[in-house]
Design a protein around this motif. Structure first.
Motif, PDB file in Angstrom:
ATOM      1  N   THR A 155       0.792  -1.240   0.000  1.00  0.00           N
ATOM      2  CA  THR A 155       0.000   0.000   0.000  1.00  0.00           C
ATOM      3  C   THR A 155       0.817   1.278   0.000  1.00  0.00           C
ATOM      4  OG1 THR A 155      -0.163  -0.048   2.430  1.00  0.00           O
ATOM      5  CG2 THR A 155      -1.917  -1.153   1.171  1.00  0.00           C
ATOM      6  N   GLU A 156       2.108   1.186   0.246  1.00  0.00           N
ATOM      7  CA  GLU A 156       2.965   2.386   0.288  1.00  0.00           C
ATOM      8  C   GLU A 156       4.130   2.233  -0.697  1.00  0.00           C
ATOM      9  OE1 GLU A 156       2.191   5.020   1.760  1.00  0.00           O
ATOM     10  OE2 GLU A 156       0.694   4.412   3.249  1.00  0.00           O
ATOM     11  N   PRO A 157       3.833   2.191  -2.000  1.00  0.00           N
ATOM     12  CA  PRO A 157       4.885   1.968  -3.000  1.00  0.00           C
ATOM     13  C   PRO A 157       5.916   3.094  -3.098  1.00  0.00           C
ATOM     14  CG  PRO A 157       2.840   2.596  -4.062  1.00  0.00           C
ATOM     15  CD  PRO A 157       2.507   2.360  -2.621  1.00  0.00           C
ATOM     16  N   ALA A 178      -3.853  15.973  11.314  1.00  0.00           N
ATOM     17  CA  ALA A 178      -4.748  16.103  10.160  1.00  0.00           C
ATOM     18  C   ALA A 178      -3.985  16.604   8.939  1.00  0.00           C
ATOM     19  CB  ALA A 178      -5.897  17.045  10.496  1.00  0.00           C
ATOM     20  N   GLU A 179      -3.066  17.539   9.149  1.00  0.00           N
ATOM     21  CA  GLU A 179      -2.259  18.054   8.040  1.00  0.00           C
ATOM     22  C   GLU A 179      -1.359  16.963   7.466  1.00  0.00           C
ATOM     23  OE1 GLU A 179      -0.187  21.412   9.582  1.00  0.00           O
ATOM     24  OE2 GLU A 179      -1.914  22.761   9.434  1.00  0.00           O
ATOM     25  N   GLN A 180      -0.766  16.146   8.353  1.00  0.00           N
ATOM     26  CA  GLN A 180       0.083  15.056   7.890  1.00  0.00           C
ATOM     27  C   GLN A 180      -0.724  14.048   7.063  1.00  0.00           C
ATOM     28  OE1 GLN A 180       3.263  14.557   7.964  1.00  0.00           O
ATOM     29  NE2 GLN A 180       4.037  16.012   9.469  1.00  0.00           N
ATOM     30  N   ASP A 181      -1.937  13.766   7.509  1.00  0.00           N
ATOM     31  CA  ASP A 181      -2.785  12.825   6.787  1.00  0.00           C
ATOM     32  C   ASP A 181      -3.188  13.387   5.430  1.00  0.00           C
ATOM     33  OD1 ASP A 181      -4.239  10.425   6.476  1.00  0.00           O
ATOM     34  OD2 ASP A 181      -6.081  11.407   7.132  1.00  0.00           O
ATOM     35  N   ALA A 182      -3.485  14.675   5.377  1.00  0.00           N
ATOM     36  CA  ALA A 182      -3.834  15.319   4.105  1.00  0.00           C
ATOM     37  C   ALA A 182      -2.647  15.291   3.147  1.00  0.00           C
ATOM     38  CB  ALA A 182      -4.280  16.756   4.356  1.00  0.00           C
ATOM     39  N   ALA A 183      -1.446  15.548   3.675  1.00  0.00           N
ATOM     40  CA  ALA A 183      -0.237  15.516   2.848  1.00  0.00           C
ATOM     41  C   ALA A 183       0.019  14.122   2.307  1.00  0.00           C
ATOM     42  CB  ALA A 183       0.961  16.008   3.660  1.00  0.00           C
ATOM     43  N   ARG A 184      -0.241  13.102   3.143  1.00  0.00           N
ATOM     44  CA  ARG A 184      -0.064  11.712   2.699  1.00  0.00           C
ATOM     45  C   ARG A 184      -0.950  11.413   1.490  1.00  0.00           C
ATOM     46  NH1 ARG A 184      -2.695   6.906   3.638  1.00  0.00           N
ATOM     47  NH2 ARG A 184      -4.207   7.967   4.982  1.00  0.00           N
ATOM     48  N   GLN A 185      -2.191  11.833   1.552  1.00  0.00           N
ATOM     49  CA  GLN A 185      -3.099  11.600   0.438  1.00  0.00           C
ATOM     50  C   GLN A 185      -2.670  12.382  -0.795  1.00  0.00           C
ATOM     51  OE1 GLN A 185      -7.307  11.689   1.213  1.00  0.00           O
ATOM     52  NE2 GLN A 185      -7.039  11.165   3.365  1.00  0.00           N
ATOM     53  N   ALA A 186      -2.188  13.603  -0.581  1.00  0.00           N
ATOM     54  CA  ALA A 186      -1.758  14.439  -1.700  1.00  0.00           C
ATOM     55  C   ALA A 186      -0.572  13.815  -2.432  1.00  0.00           C
ATOM     56  CB  ALA A 186      -1.389  15.829  -1.196  1.00  0.00           C
ATOM     57  N   ILE A 187       0.331  13.185  -1.679  1.00  0.00           N
ATOM     58  CA  ILE A 187       1.487  12.526  -2.299  1.00  0.00           C
ATOM     59  C   ILE A 187       1.028  11.423  -3.240  1.00  0.00           C
ATOM     60  CG2 ILE A 187       3.459  11.021  -1.830  1.00  0.00           C
ATOM     61  CD1 ILE A 187       3.894  12.668   0.749  1.00  0.00           C
TER      62      ILE A 187
END
Length: 253
Positions: free
Chosen positions: A82-84, A232-241
């Motif tokens: 899930t984290e390629p 929440a910001e870290q989670d949003a950044a993860r999705q953006a990546i």
């Protein structure tokens, strides 16, 4: 040699009410052990064995040892798939956060495993049922028992219900600095400026959750949820990546 012979756990000597209680646990988890002595063994603390020396019980320390390795394998497989975009070092760091004692205690508490631990009277009176190390050990021992009883696939199914959703929900986003990684990606491709905005706060004051959106210029790239603004910001950044990596992959095809 079957498991009962190997572990020599005299499950028939456990009180009827104890065995009935474990039947309820199996029903709740939708898991039926073929060899229930493995399940009892997983929840048996050394203090209980010491107080029942003549009944040929065995503690859960060996199952804990096995469960630790099985859990690491299960989590490793999930992260690899899930984290390629993560490096080996990042995968190792995230896995360590997922299988560390505080995380295992949370998983154990959510399943109310502490209610089922077989303890000696002394350990019970000194609060052993809520002791973090003991709860973490029981979670690992349960996984070890399930692996011995049914193999890796049922273990994976169990982890998909208890552990993996928390990874996807961003519960461990604070471990990885996704914001810095996202900034690096944007700088390398000159995409523009990033902006984080809290769009919602929900839940009671003692259990508040924040919803954050990250935008690249005026384009929304990801939405994150966390118990703090930073999470929440870290989670949003993860999705953006993931979004930007997907665009990059499409451009190469």
């Amino acid at each position: 040699m079957n498991n009962k012979q190997k572990y020599k756990y005299a499950s028939s000597l456990l009180p009827v009410e104890v065995r009935r209680k474990f039947k309820g646990l199996q029903d709740r988890l939708s898991i039926q052990f073929k060899d229930e002595s493995l399940l009892y063994n997983a929840f048996t603390h050394s203090s209980y064995v010491n107080e029942h020396r003549r009944k040929n019980f065995s503690d859960n320390e060996r199952l804990e040892f096995l469960g630790d390795a099985v859990l690491e394998l299960g989590v490793s497989r999930f992260l690899f798939a899930t984290e390629p975009d993560m490096s080996e070092g990042e995968l190792t760091k995230l896995r360590a956060a997922i299988v560390c004692e505080p995380s295992l205690v949370k998983f154990s508490n959510e399943l109310h495993f502490g209610d089922f631990i077989l303890l000696g009277k002394g350990e019970e009176q000194t609060g052993g049922r809520t002791r973090p190390a003991l709860l973490a050990d029981v979670f690992e021992a349960f996984i070890g028992a399930l692996f011995l009883d049914q193999g890796m696939e049922p273990v994976t199914t169990f982890l998909e219900q208890v552990v993996f959703p928390k990874i996807g929900d961003g519960a461990f986003s604070h471990v990885m600095d996704y914001k810095s990684r996202l900034q690096e990606i944007v700088q390398q491709t000159n995409h523009g400026n990033l902006n984080y905005e809290i769009v919602e706060e929900k839940g009671p004051a003692h259990a508040k959750k924040f919803v954050t959106v990250v935008r690249l210029e005026n384009r929304e790239l990801g939405t994150g949820i966390g118990r703090s603004k930073k999470e929440a910001e870290q989670d949003a950044a993860r999705q953006a990546i993931h979004v930007l990596k997907g665009i990059e992959a499409e451009g190469e095809n």
